[in-house]
Enzyme design. Sequence first.
Site, PDB file in Angstrom:
ATOM      1  N   HIS A  41      26.284   4.250 -16.670  1.00 39.60           N
ATOM      2  CA  HIS A  41      27.443   3.944 -17.505  1.00 39.60           C
ATOM      3  C   HIS A  41      28.300   5.212 -17.547  1.00 39.60           C
ATOM      4  CE1 HIS A  41      25.114   0.524 -18.778  1.00 39.60           C
ATOM      5  NE2 HIS A  41      25.934   0.186 -19.760  1.00 39.60           N
TER       6      HIS A  41
ATOM      7  N   GLU B 268      33.244   4.363 -20.127  1.00 45.40           N
ATOM      8  CA  GLU B 268      33.378   3.205 -21.029  1.00 45.40           C
ATOM      9  C   GLU B 268      34.206   3.693 -22.219  1.00 45.40           C
ATOM     10  OE1 GLU B 268      29.668   1.944 -22.818  1.00 45.40           O
ATOM     11  OE2 GLU B 268      30.519   0.057 -23.587  1.00 45.40           O
TER      12      GLU B 268
HETATM   13  N1  ADE Z   1      23.481  -0.429 -24.181  1.00 42.32           N
HETATM   14  C1  ADE Z   1      23.716  -1.727 -24.291  1.00 42.32           C
HETATM   15  N2  ADE Z   1      25.013  -1.994 -24.077  1.00 42.32           N
HETATM   16  C2  ADE Z   1      25.612  -0.817 -23.823  1.00 42.32           C
HETATM   17  C3  ADE Z   1      26.934  -0.427 -23.514  1.00 42.32           C
HETATM   18  N3  ADE Z   1      27.942  -1.297 -23.441  1.00 42.32           N
HETATM   19  N4  ADE Z   1      27.192   0.881 -23.327  1.00 42.32           N
HETATM   20  C4  ADE Z   1      26.199   1.762 -23.413  1.00 42.32           C
HETATM   21  N5  ADE Z   1      24.951   1.450 -23.685  1.00 42.32           N
HETATM   22  C5  ADE Z   1      24.649   0.167 -23.886  1.00 42.32           C
HETATM   23 ZN    ZN Z   2      26.244  -1.769 -20.547  1.00 40.92          ZN
END
Ligand code: ADE
Ligand code: ZN
Length: 335
Positions: A196, A199
């Site tokens: 990730h 975001e």
């Molecule tokens: N864990 C579950 N969903 C998540 C997200 N959108 N971003 C980071 N960690 C997560």
């Molecule tokens: Zn995620």
Amino acid sequence: MDMNVFIGKVPKAELHLHIEGTLEPEALFRLAERNKIPIKFDSVDALKQAYQFNNLQSFLDIYYEGAGVLQKQIDFYDLTWAYLLKAKEQNVRHVEIFFDPQTHTERGIDFETVINGIYDALSDGSRNLGISFCLIMCFLRHLPESQAMETLSQALDFKDKIVAVGLDSSEFGHPPSKFKRVFDKARQEGFLTVAHAGEEGPPEYIWEALRELKVQRIDHGVRSLEDPSLIAELKRSQIPLTVCPLSNIKLRVFKTMQEHNFKKLFDRGLCLTVNSDDPAYFGGYVAENYLALQNAFQLTRKDIAQLAINSFEAAFINRDKKDTFIAQIKETMAE
Ligand code: ADE
Ligand code: ZN
């Protein structure tokens, strides 16, 4: 064919799905009763009312608490099986599922209880529902590097069941570089890598995921648009972004779907895929995510088909399998 029907029918892969995020409020209540775990909500409705988030952290606080009802191997099996039934309904043909062992090992549940429950359901899903799968183990980035390293050691006994490692949880203040050594070791052990990034966190975190963690995909990545040289690199390399539109609205990354930057990223020629992230919390599974984008940006059938093609191009499956699915997408287009 109506657009709604087309979206449901077109073969799709889902590449960004936290299995703990598929725990529907009704199932959460059932498991709390079955396992005699006290919860602070009186009813399913009261719980649903609490699903209003200001940002990623406010969601994670509730999500980790919800996961507390998962105790036994059968609970992880039931959770995964319920997701697969939903995926089947929406003609999801291949899934790459995240699980967060530390969410469970931290509260005394064995690693093997978690992975065996999830894996058994995925195997049954492959046999009985025709949904192929990969399992991706995520490290919780808010916890220390040493605990991620320990989790990686535990995973080595289950190497045949785990295809890739990923990185999730609270992004701000926990850059990918914090886990460089863990990811180096994971790659040496033969795991693929994803993370990730971008975001909520800055484009710099996406650069770090690419350069230091050497990821095959970026999960989310929507803040890449702020850095033209990063956009150029993502376009050149065709490193896929696993975008989760409804998640981004619920967690207030964008105010409305119309303000989401999906179409801008798509028009720049990036390899984008559509996913549901934590569907039980964000109001929709993968088809609802496609539909929300289609509504906001008047996507054509050709756009939808391209996104479905991208989902298989970006998947950790061999060329033959990709081509088989892509041929089926083209057949659905021609109907
Ligand atoms: N864990 C579950 N969903 C998540 C997200 N959108 N971003 C980071 N960690 C997560
Ligand atoms: Zn995620």
